[in-house]
Design an enzyme around this catalytic site. Sequence first.
Site, PDB file in Angstrom:
ATOM      1  N   CYS A   1     -54.084  37.717  65.696  1.00 28.92           N
ATOM      2  CA  CYS A   1     -53.867  37.476  64.603  1.00 28.92           C
ATOM      3  C   CYS A   1     -52.846  37.970  63.370  1.00 28.92           C
ATOM      4  O   CYS A   1     -51.913  37.450  63.518  1.00 28.92           O
ATOM      5  CB  CYS A   1     -55.321  38.077  63.614  1.00 28.92           C
TER       6      CYS A   1
ATOM      7  N   GLU B   1     -60.365  36.072  68.197  1.00 28.57           N
ATOM      8  CA  GLU B   1     -60.283  37.648  68.223  1.00 28.57           C
ATOM      9  C   GLU B   1     -61.684  37.945  67.829  1.00 28.57           C
ATOM     10  O   GLU B   1     -62.537  37.377  66.823  1.00 28.57           O
ATOM     11  CB  GLU B   1     -59.321  37.872  66.801  1.00 28.57           C
TER      12      GLU B   1
ATOM     13  N   LYS C   1     -54.024  45.640  69.618  1.00 28.21           N
ATOM     14  CA  LYS C   1     -53.401  45.025  68.698  1.00 28.21           C
ATOM     15  C   LYS C   1     -52.719  46.091  67.753  1.00 28.21           C
ATOM     16  O   LYS C   1     -52.872  47.254  67.415  1.00 28.21           O
ATOM     17  CB  LYS C   1     -54.609  44.480  67.658  1.00 28.21           C
TER      18      LYS C   1
END
Length: 273
Positions: free
Chosen positions: A156, A50, A121
Amino acid sequence: MRASLIQVAVNDDKTAESAPESVNERRERVSSLVREEAAAGSADLVVLPELWTTGAFAYELFSEEAEPLEGPTFETMAKAARDAGVWLHAGSIPERDPDGPLYNTSLVFSPDGELAAAYRKIHRFGFDKGEAVLMGAGEELVTVRLPETVAGLSTCYDLRFPELYRGLVDRGAQTLIVSAGWPERRRSHWTLLAQARAVENQSYVLACGSAGTHAGVPQAGHSIVVDPWGEVLAQAGAGEEVLRVEFDPSKVDTTRAQFPALKDRLLGLAPPQ
């Protein structure tokens, strides 16, 4: 299927004798690492962490280094995928939407260098600061069909939200890819959650973290590959390295047939009275 998880180090040590690596220098270095994996015959799929261009905790750089979807990182990684002839999950970038906020956006390229998928995300970390206030939240679950498996994309902090992965499985995902910049102080959670997502979804988990220190936050590293039974197939250490693994995508169907727990899901339960 052969996968290489490149655990890129992003360092901001201002006391080092040499100058910190620039974003452009890191793009070129990482693209060379992708090509090296192909040259060594090590990978069909390469995965990056990321926000490796800036560092996942370098909040002050998000706006400064934000780029359009088809910006410098897109162009560099598309060429790397094409040159290497591999599927490339190019990690994520701070994406600047001309009509909206910044997004933490992952890019997946096919071996011919075409964009196969982009994922914004959904779960932003930081509570009331950092990414949570600087970036917009994605709204769509994203899967991409690879030659031997269907991959579900996540980033994440998403790893803490099991409902996201259930949604990916409902969309056909068999391999769950996690691109992350996970902090060292919560490394035990990283390993635990990666195994949990694999077991509960009877899927492979390929979780690629970063190394180094992002804005003073030491990174966990320890990228990990877990099979559908929760067994760890490979795990990296703390520093920059390439984690290589060969796995059998058909094991997902075999596992789900031998132990059909997913068929026993009860959806739409009424809340307690």
